[in-house]
Design a protein around this motif. Structure first.
Motif, PDB file in Angstrom:
ATOM      1  N   LYS A   7       0.833  -1.210   0.000  1.00  0.00           N
ATOM      2  CA  LYS A   7       0.000   0.000   0.000  1.00  0.00           C
ATOM      3  C   LYS A   7       0.866   1.258   0.000  1.00  0.00           C
ATOM      4  CE  LYS A   7      -3.850   2.492   0.726  1.00  0.00           C
ATOM      5  NZ  LYS A   7      -3.330   3.749   1.277  1.00  0.00           N
ATOM      6  N   GLY A  37       2.198   1.811  -3.439  1.00  0.00           N
ATOM      7  CA  GLY A  37       1.148   2.324  -4.304  1.00  0.00           C
ATOM      8  C   GLY A  37       0.875   3.794  -4.066  1.00  0.00           C
ATOM      9  N   LEU A  52      -2.007  -5.597  -7.129  1.00  0.00           N
ATOM     10  CA  LEU A  52      -2.639  -4.335  -7.515  1.00  0.00           C
ATOM     11  C   LEU A  52      -3.722  -3.918  -6.521  1.00  0.00           C
ATOM     12  CD1 LEU A  52      -2.920  -5.027 -11.336  1.00  0.00           C
ATOM     13  CD2 LEU A  52      -1.391  -3.363 -10.239  1.00  0.00           C
ATOM     14  N   MET A  70      -1.898  -2.614  -3.496  1.00  0.00           N
ATOM     15  CA  MET A  70      -1.188  -1.368  -3.744  1.00  0.00           C
ATOM     16  C   MET A  70      -2.140  -0.213  -3.985  1.00  0.00           C
ATOM     17  SD  MET A  70       1.973  -2.406  -6.274  1.00  0.00           S
ATOM     18  CE  MET A  70       2.759  -0.792  -6.150  1.00  0.00           C
ATOM     19  N   PHE A  71      -3.211  -0.474  -4.727  1.00  0.00           N
ATOM     20  CA  PHE A  71      -4.098   0.585  -5.194  1.00  0.00           C
ATOM     21  C   PHE A  71      -5.554   0.242  -4.858  1.00  0.00           C
ATOM     22  CE2 PHE A  71      -0.492   0.144  -8.163  1.00  0.00           C
ATOM     23  CZ  PHE A  71       0.117   1.386  -8.004  1.00  0.00           C
TER      24      PHE A  71
END
Length: 288
Positions: free
Chosen positions: A28, A31, A119, A122-123
């Motif tokens: 995280k 990201g 993903l 992270m996002f």
């Protein structure tokens, strides 16, 4: 612009999508930093997709589906909207072809958890434009290093390159009972095996020396480590690291720091180490 940093993430078991961990916190953070620095998109090589012949493929499916994820409630991933970057996918094919690879687009590929797990972590607020690059089924470390080198120019154009594999990833030597019986992937009823600890240390030693041509030599040489086959019963999860070594292994990357930023052990013998090589430029906004 200054080249973006490059990440090597050990994605671990499917439960890493649903459970809180040091690794998830670091994903995280990475990201957030990428968004703060205005990345154009993500280019990622995972460990679960190889072409069916002696080639390399790039995903260009405009509406990919997600493969199911075991041991994770569908609410953790089902409604997360993927955002494939078809235009950049074709650019990657062009870059790889110009470098001499037998490269082609794959307009039918559906995404697998090794990439969208990362993903989502992270996002969580939304998937950035993303391009997925396959492995070659011969699993030649130098080949995959050269793939990363061929795509390295994208770092200077605002794209974040990362590999999603494993530092120590041998499913045959994991202790599965706590996860299967109790849904506990982090249980450590016994210490990790000496072979796992030793190879994990070798990976850290290699990456902590940072970027540049030496990184490419050090990473590809790890496949000759006497404990490599203990730590990787199959070669797939190591190819993502070879890709990373090429992406941040140019002469211009000499001196870029390599950092082990987070780590979790799963299933007794699986080591999920999270590495970053390089930094965001000092003039850029960075999330602290």
């Amino acid at each position: 612009m200054a080249p973006t940093p490059v990440h090597f993430f050990s994605h671990g078991s499917t439960m890493m999508l649903g459970e809180e961990s040091q690794s998830a916190d670091y994903w995280k953070k990475c990201g957030d930093e990428a968004l703060a620095n205005g990345i154009k998109g993500v280019v990622i090589m995972g460990a679960h997709w190889a072409s069916n012949d002696d080639a390399i493929e790039v995903a260009t499916n405009p509406e990919p589906q997600k493969s199911p994820v075991a041991y994770v409630h569908p609410s953790k991933y089902k409604d997360y909207a993927l955002k494939p970057d078809v235009a950049t996918g074709h650019r990657c094919v062009d870059l790889l072809s110009a470098a001499g690879f037998n490269a082609r687009a794959n307009p039918g590929f559906n995404w697998i958890h090794d990439t969208y797990l990362i993903l989502i972590r992270m996002f969580p607020g939304g998937c950035p434009p993303t391009t997925i690059v396959s492995m070659n089924p011969r699993y030649d470390p130098h080949y995959h290093m050269r793939v990363g080198a061929a795509l390295r120019p994208l770092r200077e154009q605002g794209y974040l390159l990362l590999g999603s594999g494993g530092a120590v990833h041998n499913l045959y030597r994991n202790v599965w009972d706590p996860m299967i019986k109790y849904g506990d992937n982090f249980a450590q009823t016994t210490p990790p095996g000496p072979w796992a600890l030793e190879f994990r240390q070798s990976v850290e030693d290699v990456l902590s020396r940072g970027g540049g041509p030496g990184l490419r030599r050090r990473v590809t040489r790890l496949m000759k480590h006497p404990l490599f086959r203990d730590a990787h019963a199959t070669d797939d999860h190591f190819m993502a690291l070879c890709f990373v070594s090429g992406a941040v292994g140019a002469l211009e990357d000499q001196g870029q720091p390599g950092v082990l930023a987070a780590e979790d052990w799963e299933l007794t013998n699986m080591c999920n180490s999270q590495f970053t090589i390089g930094t965001w430029s000092a003039s850029s906004t960075t999330v602290r």
